[in-house]
Scaffold this motif. Sequence first.
Motif, short mmCIF file in Angstrom:
data_model
loop_
_atom_site.label_atom_id
_atom_site.label_comp_id
_atom_site.label_asym_id
_atom_site.label_seq_id
_atom_site.Cartn_x
_atom_site.Cartn_y
_atom_site.Cartn_z
N ARG A 59 -4.59 2.25 -9.30
CA ARG A 59 -5.31 2.66 -8.09
C ARG A 59 -5.75 1.47 -7.20
NH1 ARG A 59 -4.10 5.53 -5.24
NH2 ARG A 59 -4.76 4.12 -3.67
N LEU A 60 -6.43 0.47 -7.75
CA LEU A 60 -6.89 -0.64 -6.91
C LEU A 60 -5.72 -1.44 -6.33
CD1 LEU A 60 -9.98 -1.91 -8.96
CD2 LEU A 60 -9.96 -0.55 -6.84
N ALA A 61 -4.67 -1.60 -7.10
CA ALA A 61 -3.48 -2.30 -6.60
C ALA A 61 -2.84 -1.52 -5.47
CB ALA A 61 -2.49 -2.52 -7.73
N LEU A 62 -2.80 -0.20 -5.59
CA LEU A 62 -2.22 0.63 -4.52
C LEU A 62 -3.03 0.52 -3.23
CD1 LEU A 62 -1.29 3.65 -6.77
CD2 LEU A 62 0.34 2.26 -5.48
N ASP A 63 -4.37 0.47 -3.35
CA ASP A 63 -5.21 0.29 -2.17
C ASP A 63 -4.94 -1.07 -1.51
OD1 ASP A 63 -6.43 2.77 -2.39
OD2 ASP A 63 -8.14 2.00 -3.53
N ARG A 64 -4.81 -2.11 -2.34
CA ARG A 64 -4.52 -3.45 -1.82
C ARG A 64 -3.18 -3.46 -1.10
NH1 ARG A 64 -1.35 -7.29 -3.78
NH2 ARG A 64 -1.21 -6.31 -5.84
N LEU A 65 -2.18 -2.81 -1.70
CA LEU A 65 -0.85 -2.77 -1.08
C LEU A 65 -0.84 -1.96 0.21
CD1 LEU A 65 1.40 -2.48 -4.23
CD2 LEU A 65 1.07 -4.48 -2.77
N ALA A 66 -1.64 -0.90 0.27
CA ALA A 66 -1.74 -0.13 1.52
C ALA A 66 -2.27 -1.01 2.64
CB ALA A 66 -2.64 1.10 1.32
N GLY A 67 -3.27 -1.83 2.32
CA GLY A 67 -3.79 -2.78 3.31
C GLY A 67 -2.76 -3.81 3.72
N LEU A 68 -1.99 -4.29 2.76
CA LEU A 68 -0.94 -5.26 3.07
C LEU A 68 0.15 -4.64 3.93
CD1 LEU A 68 0.23 -8.10 2.74
CD2 LEU A 68 1.26 -7.33 0.57
N VAL A 69 0.48 -3.38 3.68
CA VAL A 69 1.46 -2.68 4.52
C VAL A 69 0.97 -2.65 5.96
CG1 VAL A 69 2.46 -0.41 5.05
CG2 VAL A 69 2.50 -1.27 2.70
N ARG A 70 -0.30 -2.35 6.15
CA ARG A 70 -0.85 -2.32 7.52
C ARG A 70 -0.76 -3.70 8.17
NH1 ARG A 70 -4.75 0.54 4.54
NH2 ARG A 70 -4.47 2.79 4.75
N ALA A 71 -1.13 -4.73 7.44
CA ALA A 71 -1.10 -6.09 7.99
C ALA A 71 0.33 -6.55 8.27
CB ALA A 71 -1.78 -7.06 7.02
N ARG A 72 1.24 -6.32 7.34
CA ARG A 72 2.63 -6.74 7.53
C ARG A 72 3.28 -5.94 8.66
NH1 ARG A 72 4.35 -11.08 6.98
NH2 ARG A 72 6.46 -10.29 6.79
N GLY A 73 2.99 -4.63 8.70
CA GLY A 73 3.56 -3.81 9.77
C GLY A 73 3.14 -4.28 11.14
N ALA A 74 1.86 -4.63 11.28
CA ALA A 74 1.37 -5.14 12.57
C ALA A 74 2.03 -6.47 12.91
CB ALA A 74 -0.15 -5.28 12.53
N ALA A 75 2.15 -7.34 11.91
CA ALA A 75 2.77 -8.65 12.14
C ALA A 75 4.25 -8.52 12.52
CB ALA A 75 2.63 -9.52 10.89
N LEU A 76 4.90 -7.50 11.99
CA LEU A 76 6.32 -7.30 12.28
C LEU A 76 6.55 -6.47 13.54
CD1 LEU A 76 7.49 -6.55 8.62
CD2 LEU A 76 7.98 -8.62 9.96
N GLY A 77 5.47 -5.95 14.12
CA GLY A 77 5.61 -5.14 15.33
C GLY A 77 6.10 -3.73 15.09
N GLU A 78 5.87 -3.23 13.87
CA GLU A 78 6.27 -1.85 13.57
C GLU A 78 5.40 -0.87 14.36
OE1 GLU A 78 8.73 -0.78 11.69
OE2 GLU A 78 9.32 -2.64 10.70
N ALA A 79 5.94 0.29 14.64
CA ALA A 79 5.18 1.33 15.35
C ALA A 79 4.03 1.80 14.47
CB ALA A 79 6.10 2.50 15.68
N GLU A 80 2.92 2.15 15.11
CA GLU A 80 1.72 2.57 14.37
C GLU A 80 2.02 3.75 13.44
OE1 GLU A 80 -1.69 2.42 12.63
OE2 GLU A 80 -1.14 0.91 14.12
N GLU A 81 2.82 4.70 13.90
CA GLU A 81 3.17 5.85 13.07
C GLU A 81 3.97 5.43 11.83
OE1 GLU A 81 6.37 9.29 13.74
OE2 GLU A 81 4.61 9.53 15.05
N THR A 82 4.85 4.48 12.00
CA THR A 82 5.66 3.97 10.90
C THR A 82 4.78 3.25 9.88
OG1 THR A 82 7.55 3.73 12.38
CG2 THR A 82 7.63 2.47 10.35
N ILE A 83 3.84 2.46 10.39
CA ILE A 83 2.90 1.75 9.52
C ILE A 83 2.04 2.74 8.74
CG2 ILE A 83 0.90 0.19 9.48
CD1 ILE A 83 2.10 -1.15 12.01
N ALA A 84 1.49 3.72 9.45
CA ALA A 84 0.60 4.70 8.81
C ALA A 84 1.31 5.47 7.70
CB ALA A 84 0.03 5.66 9.85
N LYS A 85 2.55 5.87 7.94
CA LYS A 85 3.30 6.62 6.93
C LYS A 85 3.55 5.75 5.70
CE LYS A 85 7.54 9.20 6.13
NZ LYS A 85 8.80 9.67 6.66
N ALA A 86 3.95 4.51 5.90
CA ALA A 86 4.23 3.62 4.77
C ALA A 86 2.96 3.29 4.01
CB ALA A 86 4.92 2.35 5.26
#
Length: 192
Positions: A59-86
Motif C-alpha cells: 500500500r505505501l509503495a503504491l501511494d509513492r508510485l502514484a505520486g511519482l506517476v503524477r510528477a513524471r507525467g507532468a515532466a514529460l508533458g502528458e495530458a492531465e487525463e492520461t496522468i490521472a488514469k495512470a
Amino acid sequence: MPDPRPEVLDFLLTRRSRPAKTLAAPAPAREDLIPLLTAAARSPDHGKLEPWRFVVLERLALDRLAGLVRARGAALGEAEETIAKAAAAYADSPLAVAVIASPKPSEKIPESEQLLSAGAVCLALLNAALAAGWGANWLTGWPVYDRGFLEDGLELAPHEQVAGVIHIGTETVTPPDRPRPDVDAITTWVRA
C-alpha cells in the motif's frame, strides 16, 4: 496416456481478469502471496536463467508510485487525463506485483525468449491469483516505459524492464464476459 485434469481446463476456459479499478482490500497477505509467486516462478524458462524477478508493491509503495506517476507525467508533458488514469492504477490498487524482465547474458538463449518467459510469469501469476479466489489484472501503461519511473520508482537496472504489473485484491464486482477470439479464424492446421 494423458492424465486429464478437467477442473484445471475448465478454469482456463472460463478464467476472466477482473478490472484493476474494481479490486479492493483486503489483498493477499505475504503468506498468501508466496504460493502465488511460487506458482508463477514455475513458468517455462529456457536455460534455467530466471530472467525475471518480482517487486511486491504494498500500500505505501503504491501511494509513492502514484505520486511519482503524477510528477513524471507532468515532466514529460502528458495530458492531465492520461496522468490521472495512470496514477489511479497505483493509488487505488490494494496490492500489485511488478514482474521485472531481467535478461541474463546467454549464448544459447536469446533475449527475446527471456522476455517471453517473463510474459509467461505474468500470466501464471495472474492465473494463480484468480485460481486462489482473488481478483487480479495484468496492466502496464506509459509509466512502465519511462526510464525515470523505472529507475526512481522501482530501482530497476538499465537492462531491466517491466513485463507487467499484476494487481491483486478482493473482487467487488463480477464483470461480464467479453467476446473471445474465433479459434477457427486464427488457427492454421499444417498436415504435411
